[in-house]
Scaffold this motif. Structure first.
Motif, PDB file in Angstrom:
ATOM      1  N   LEU A 174     -22.245 -23.943   7.064  1.00 53.58           N
ATOM      2  CA  LEU A 174     -21.964 -25.032   6.132  1.00 53.58           C
ATOM      3  C   LEU A 174     -21.578 -26.337   6.819  1.00 53.58           C
ATOM      4  O   LEU A 174     -21.173 -27.292   6.140  1.00 53.58           O
ATOM      5  N   SER A 175     -21.675 -26.392   8.131  1.00 51.70           N
ATOM      6  CA  SER A 175     -21.391 -27.655   8.820  1.00 51.70           C
ATOM      7  C   SER A 175     -22.487 -28.679   8.523  1.00 51.70           C
ATOM      8  O   SER A 175     -23.540 -28.354   7.955  1.00 51.70           O
ATOM      9  N   LEU A 176     -22.245 -29.933   8.920  1.00 50.11           N
ATOM     10  CA  LEU A 176     -23.235 -30.983   8.646  1.00 50.11           C
ATOM     11  C   LEU A 176     -24.571 -30.699   9.302  1.00 50.11           C
ATOM     12  O   LEU A 176     -25.623 -31.093   8.789  1.00 50.11           O
ATOM     13  N   GLN A 177     -24.544 -30.055  10.449  1.00 46.43           N
ATOM     14  CA  GLN A 177     -25.779 -29.705  11.152  1.00 46.43           C
ATOM     15  C   GLN A 177     -26.129 -28.231  10.986  1.00 46.43           C
ATOM     16  O   GLN A 177     -26.953 -27.708  11.743  1.00 46.43           O
ATOM     17  N   ILE A 192     -24.353 -32.410   2.997  1.00 42.83           N
ATOM     18  CA  ILE A 192     -23.071 -32.396   2.288  1.00 42.83           C
ATOM     19  C   ILE A 192     -22.025 -31.778   3.212  1.00 42.83           C
ATOM     20  O   ILE A 192     -22.218 -30.668   3.725  1.00 42.83           O
ATOM     21  N   PRO A 193     -20.916 -32.452   3.446  1.00 42.81           N
ATOM     22  CA  PRO A 193     -19.832 -31.864   4.265  1.00 42.81           C
ATOM     23  C   PRO A 193     -19.036 -30.848   3.445  1.00 42.81           C
ATOM     24  O   PRO A 193     -17.937 -31.147   2.940  1.00 42.81           O
ATOM     25  N   PHE A 194     -19.578 -29.653   3.296  1.00 40.57           N
ATOM     26  CA  PHE A 194     -18.969 -28.649   2.433  1.00 40.57           C
ATOM     27  C   PHE A 194     -17.533 -28.333   2.849  1.00 40.57           C
ATOM     28  O   PHE A 194     -16.648 -28.191   1.994  1.00 40.57           O
ATOM     29  N   ILE A 195     -17.297 -28.210   4.135  1.00 40.85           N
ATOM     30  CA  ILE A 195     -15.985 -27.796   4.622  1.00 40.85           C
ATOM     31  C   ILE A 195     -14.934 -28.866   4.391  1.00 40.85           C
ATOM     32  O   ILE A 195     -13.738 -28.575   4.260  1.00 40.85           O
TER      33      ILE A 195
END
Length: 341
Positions: A174-177, A192-195
């Motif tokens: 779930l990181s940006l990359q 999406i920056p889920f964290i």
């Protein structure tokens, strides 16, 4: 005039006190029966202990473990009512009464944390409890044993992964990359920056919890399904019931005691939202929805070194859990007829 043989047989026979027969004895038997029964029970218990002492000795280690690590630490709850200072007495230095309880009752931060805990626990119970039942019913309908074993093995595997590994996988995915954002961008979306988003934390936590526990939870239900009498299915088929009606009227009532037992146990741990996973996944940006009682206790008790205040909150959490277990057990016994005790 001498009596004939018939008249002599009809004449009542009187006996002295010493000539009472065995048929007259039951009048005094009930008074001594409970004593004999209790004596027999005591002898039976002693004989069982003497005969199977090896089996009873196996329970010593679990009992010692419970006494040392479960019941022994309960004595430390006294510091919820006493001021504790590092280096002083383990039971506190002075009595302060309900001061620490009044502190967290009037603390808005605590009630925010309590709300987050209740929401996460409620979502986990609402979604995570019925899914193992559904999966067990679906696997019970599978007739190909090879395919059934493959599905069971795949669903069981996440349970054997440690919380650290699961949290690391979530952070990587779930990181940006990460993989999820790469798929989003591949379909024309934006990463999406889920964290770092507080609104996504509950979805992430509940989803990972379900993925990790749903397969393992089916084991008990599959075992309970083997105890359902096959003659009940035959009777239902004779009455014209299809698979859905057989499941509703035969299968589910057959595993209802197991369902009720696990539900009561899950309700008892309603507020014990997983400390390790939350601690590994949350950050200051997600405190709004991620901070729960266990992580709040960690920061207040160990980081801020306010152990008496943390003990008061922990005692309150334990009391709430006890009340919920007793209430759920009472409601289940009154409405369903099945309970833990």
């Amino acid at each position: 005039m001498p009596l004939t043989q018939d008249e002599h047989s009809q004449r009542p026979v009187t006996r002295g006190p010493s000539e009472a027969t065995a048929s007259d004895a039951p009048a005094s038997a009930p008074a001594t029966a409970p004593r004999r029964l209790s004596r027999r029970k005591r002898q039976t218990w002693r004989e069982a202990l003497r005969r199977d002492w090896q089996l009873y000795s196996l329970a010593l280690i679990p009992l010692i473990y419970l006494a040392i690590f479960k019941y022994g630490p309960m004595i430390g709850n006294v510091i919820a009512f006493r001021r504790f200072r590092p280096g002083g007495s383990v039971f506190g230095d002075e009595w302060v009464g309900l001061r620490y309880i009044e502190m967290f009752v009037n603390d808005p931060t605590f009630w925010k944390v309590f709300t987050n805990t209740a929401i996460l626990g409620g979502l986990t119970l609402l979604i995570g409890f019925p899914l193992p039942i559904i999966l067990a019913l679906m696997l019970n309908e599978v007739r190909k044993k090879h395919f059934k074993k493959i599905v069971q093995s795949i669903s069981y595997l996440p349970h054997f992964l440690s919380v650290v590994i699961v949290a690391g996988m979530i952070l990587q995915l779930l990181s940006l990359q990460g993989t999820v954002n790469q798929l989003v961008e591949a379909f024309g979306g934006e990463g999406i920056p889920f964290i770092q988003r507080a609104e996504w934390f509950r979805t992430i936590y509940v989803g990972s919890e379900v993925w990790q526990t749903v397969g393992w939870g089916t084991i008990l239900y599959l075992a309970a399904l083997t105890t359902v009498d096959d003659s009940l299915y035959e009777a239902a088929r004779i009455d014209g019931a299809g698979r859905w009606r057989q499941t509703w009227h035969v299968t589910l009532p057959g595993i209802r005691p197991m369902m009720v037992t696990l539900l009561i146990l899950n309700i008892g741990t309603f507020l014990n939202v997983g400390f390790e996973k939350v601690l590994l996944l949350y950050n200051p940006l997600t405190y709004e929805t991620a901070d729960v009682i266990s992580t709040y206790l960690y920061r207040v008790g160990l980081v801020s070194n306010n152990l008496s205040y943390a003990a008061a909150i922990g005692l309150f959490q334990a009391v709430i859990g006890l009340v919920m277990v007793l209430s759920a057990n009472l409601i289940s016994r009154r409405m369903v007829g099945t309970s833990l005790w």
